[in-house]
Design a protein around this motif. Structure first.
Motif, PDB file in Angstrom:
ATOM      1  N   LEU A  56       0.836  -1.197   0.000  1.00  0.00           N
ATOM      2  CA  LEU A  56       0.000   0.000   0.000  1.00  0.00           C
ATOM      3  C   LEU A  56       0.878   1.256   0.000  1.00  0.00           C
ATOM      4  O   LEU A  56       1.724   1.430   0.877  1.00  0.00           O
ATOM      5  CB  LEU A  56      -0.921  -0.013   1.221  1.00  0.00           C
ATOM      6  N   CYS A  92      -6.674   3.638  -5.816  1.00  0.00           N
ATOM      7  CA  CYS A  92      -7.878   3.834  -5.002  1.00  0.00           C
ATOM      8  C   CYS A  92      -8.044   5.323  -4.728  1.00  0.00           C
ATOM      9  O   CYS A  92      -7.188   5.933  -4.073  1.00  0.00           O
ATOM     10  CB  CYS A  92      -7.776   3.068  -3.681  1.00  0.00           C
ATOM     11  N   CYS A 280     -10.478   9.991   3.411  1.00  0.00           N
ATOM     12  CA  CYS A 280      -9.953   8.780   2.779  1.00  0.00           C
ATOM     13  C   CYS A 280     -11.080   8.039   2.056  1.00  0.00           C
ATOM     14  O   CYS A 280     -12.235   8.103   2.462  1.00  0.00           O
ATOM     15  CB  CYS A 280      -9.348   7.835   3.808  1.00  0.00           C
ATOM     16  N   ASN A 281     -10.722   7.317   1.001  1.00  0.00           N
ATOM     17  CA  ASN A 281     -11.695   6.452   0.341  1.00  0.00           C
ATOM     18  C   ASN A 281     -12.063   5.294   1.281  1.00  0.00           C
ATOM     19  O   ASN A 281     -11.520   5.160   2.374  1.00  0.00           O
ATOM     20  CB  ASN A 281     -11.145   5.915  -0.979  1.00  0.00           C
ATOM     21  N   THR A 286     -10.012  -0.099  -0.476  1.00  0.00           N
ATOM     22  CA  THR A 286      -8.572  -0.281  -0.290  1.00  0.00           C
ATOM     23  C   THR A 286      -8.229  -1.742  -0.045  1.00  0.00           C
ATOM     24  O   THR A 286      -7.284  -2.284  -0.638  1.00  0.00           O
ATOM     25  CB  THR A 286      -8.072   0.582   0.881  1.00  0.00           C
ATOM     26  N   LYS A 287      -9.005  -2.399   0.812  1.00  0.00           N
ATOM     27  CA  LYS A 287      -8.722  -3.809   1.103  1.00  0.00           C
ATOM     28  C   LYS A 287      -8.969  -4.694  -0.115  1.00  0.00           C
ATOM     29  O   LYS A 287      -8.240  -5.678  -0.343  1.00  0.00           O
ATOM     30  CB  LYS A 287      -9.563  -4.266   2.296  1.00  0.00           C
ATOM     31  N   VAL A 296      -0.895  -1.040  -4.517  1.00  0.00           N
ATOM     32  CA  VAL A 296      -2.086  -0.198  -4.479  1.00  0.00           C
ATOM     33  C   VAL A 296      -1.660   1.218  -4.137  1.00  0.00           C
ATOM     34  O   VAL A 296      -0.985   1.455  -3.132  1.00  0.00           O
ATOM     35  CB  VAL A 296      -3.106  -0.709  -3.439  1.00  0.00           C
ATOM     36  N   THR A 298      -2.996   4.870  -3.200  1.00  0.00           N
ATOM     37  CA  THR A 298      -4.178   5.570  -2.712  1.00  0.00           C
ATOM     38  C   THR A 298      -3.799   6.983  -2.300  1.00  0.00           C
ATOM     39  O   THR A 298      -2.627   7.304  -2.127  1.00  0.00           O
ATOM     40  CB  THR A 298      -4.832   4.816  -1.540  1.00  0.00           C
ATOM     41  N   LEU A 321      -4.900  -1.630   8.255  1.00  0.00           N
ATOM     42  CA  LEU A 321      -4.110  -1.400   7.049  1.00  0.00           C
ATOM     43  C   LEU A 321      -2.693  -0.978   7.414  1.00  0.00           C
ATOM     44  O   LEU A 321      -2.476  -0.258   8.394  1.00  0.00           O
ATOM     45  CB  LEU A 321      -4.767  -0.329   6.180  1.00  0.00           C
TER      46      LEU A 321
END
Length: 557
Positions: A56, A92, A280-281, A286-287, A296, A298, A321
């Motif tokens: 991430l 994301c 945040c989204n 995200t997961k 990923v 973001t 996360l």
């Protein structure tokens, strides 16, 4: 060409086939919205539980300026570049709000040749998520007033109702209103007001919920107000509202799949602002991306003092996360603005202003590396007006700070212009275990959590608030003591004064209001003169948006 003209010339591929080609997801798991947008079923999301997570990468920025920084553009450009160098990557992003689209900031689909498409759809109604959130929120408001009109069996004190209404538009005239005028048939008169949808607790709940059951339980925990004693809370579940609210959100909870100009997959889901919410989204998006891709990328809203802090202390703390690295976006123009140069003069070379403005980047970088415990790459989002002398100075300043600095040209060249950034990030994330450190311990009091953020990240000497606010936080700490805090503060400065540029120190952060978001699971602290319902500027972007007889939209950016 303008951003919208570039987007309208994109060679988009049908999303159903593209998702199948890239990730092997069959059409039965997708709910298409036309040819180029689709929602992914929660059943498929849940089927990914045993898959290994990818890495991430968080994209954040220096303190925003009218000159622009390009955080979303960089997120898209980096994602495209990772795919170009042979990595399996997904981006994301947050969904744009109509408030900024028709106001001054514009949309949130990237820019130049680093965009997500269909740009017009994403920036306007998209798949209807914001509409569903607004309706679910306002259903609860209607049920509150109806309950009181019908006899008020719960004993709700109309003076202590905490639940406003929302609309996805900048409309300052709705900040404070009187409802119930027109006689007994229209209920009772009381003060009320509107927030923008992105500030709704329902938005925060959707973005943090991990399942439909979790969503419904969180909605039921919303505190809508208090009884006459001022201490006994009334919950949405007391009104039996949470089931209907969850029903309205049954599709909104599904992640949205779109593509970039280079036909790479992006997930756009949820969109709380970071200056008034947690920025945040969705955790679900995200997961899901981490199960599908090796990397990923973001973003978190506004500067690293707001979006990135809330990403770490709220989203990561609640969800587990573990980010691997951070990209800190800056532009030469924005740093010169922080150095005191007027917007109209930013295209002229000015090395002293650039050096002075660098202090803003430096504090953000040190916050990320020292307080978030994450490696950080500085990405200089290249503008055509940047001079070699300015770029050399900026890279030299970053080197003296110990920061890796990459000049990236994704706006002009798409993923090809960000390959150096992609290689730098891969080298970092592949060589370390994922993980971060939180800014404060969850066992601190709410007051001390706020003070820790203000002193550590903002450079403040301390915080102040009225005795009433301090007493309220003490009362909440008895039941909600482990909640993180979400500070609503201007994004334009480390201080609460939006005109204080650079990296001010020794200022005082005044907390003017606190709100309990029990369903979301955090306490909101409103710092300074902060509005949760923005207003339109003197010349709103809406004046320049139009559509022709063929349905072609112009003026959207």
């Amino acid at each position: 060409m303008s951003d919208i003209e570039i987007a309208q010339k994109a060679n988009m591929k049908p999303i159903i086939g593209l998702v199948k080609e890239r990730f092997g997801i069959d059409a039965e798991h997708l709910d298409p919205f036309g040819h180029y947008k689709a929602k992914l079923s929660l059943e498929y999301v849940n089927s990914l539980a045993d898959k290994k997570d990818g890495k991430l990468i968080l994209v954040t920025a220096i303190s925003p300026t009218p000159a622009g920084e390009g955080k979303t553009t960089t997120t898209v450009g980096l994602g495209d570049a990772l795919n170009r160098i042979g990595k399996k990557a997904i981006m994301c992003l947050r969904e744009p709000s109509l408030g900024p689209c028709f106001g001054v900031k514009g949309g949130a689909a990237g820019g130049g040749y680093a965009q997500v498409v269909p740009m017009e759809d994403i920036n306007l109604h998209f798949t209807g998520d914001f509409h569903a959130i607004g309706v679910a929120h306002n259903l609860l408001a209607a049920l509150i007033d109806n309950h009181i009109t019908q006899g008020n069996a719960l004993g709700i004190d109309p003076r202590r109702i905490q639940w406003k209404r929302v609309v996805d538009m900048n409309d300052r005239a709705l900040r404070k209103i009187i409802i119930g005028l027109g006689g007994i048939g229209n209920g009772y008169s009381r003060e009320d007001g509107y927030d923008i949808v992105v500030a709704s607790e329902v938005m925060a709940i959707l973005c943090l919920a991990t399942s439909r059951a979790d969503l419904k339980e969180r909605l039921g925990r919303i505190v809508i107000g208090y009884k006459a004693d001022g201490k006994t809370p009334i919950y949405a579940s007391d009104l039996k509202a949470h089931g209907a609210m969850a029903a309205l959100l049954k599709d909104a909870i599904k992640p949205n799949l779109v593509q970039t100009l280079e036909n790479n997959i992006a997930i756009i889901h949820g969109g709380p602002f970071a200056n008034i919410a947690h920025g945040c989204n969705t955790v679900t998006a995200t997961k899901t991306a981490l199960k599908l891709a090796d990397y990923v990328v973001t973003e978190a809203g506004f500067g690293a003092d707001l979006g990135a802090e809330k990403f770490i202390d709220i989203k990561c703390r609640m969800s587990g996360l573990k980010p691997s690295a951070v990209v800190l976006v800056a532009t030469v123009r924005a740093l010169k603005f922080h150095g005191g140069i007027a917007k109209e003069d930013l295209n002229q070379e000015n090395l002293p202003a650039l050096e002075k403005g660098f202090e803003n980047l430096q504090r953000h970088y040190q916050n990320i590396t020292q307080h978030y415990g994450l490696p950080c790459v500085v990405c200089v989002n290249h503008f055509t007006f940047d001079t070699e002398a300015e770029l050399d100075l900026l890279q030299s300043k970053c080197k003296s700070l110990g920061a890796n600095c990459v000049v990236s040209k994704h706006w002009a060249e798409g993923g090809a212009g960000a390959e150096n950034l992609a290689n730098e990030i891969v080298n970092i994330v592949d060589s370390r275990e994922s993980g971060c450190t939180y800014v404060y311990d969850e066992n601190l009091s709410s007051w001390d959590k706020i003070a820790t953020i203000a002193t550590k990240l903002y450079g403040a000497s301390g915080i102040v608030a009225s005795a009433k606010i301090k007493d309220q936080l003490l009362t909440w700490d008895e039941n909600y003591g482990k909640f993180p805090v979400c500070i609503a503060k201007t994004q334009m400065s480390f201080s609460t004064n939006p005109n204080l540029k650079g990296a001010p120190s020794g200022h005082t952060v005044e907390i003017n209001e606190v709100r309990l978001s029990n369903g979301a699971g955090f306490i909101v602290a409103v710092a300074g003169d902060m509005m949760t319902m923005p207003g339109l500027p003197k010349s709103p972007a809406a004046e320049r948006i139009d559509i022709d007889d063929d349905g072609k939209i112009t003026g959207l950016f």
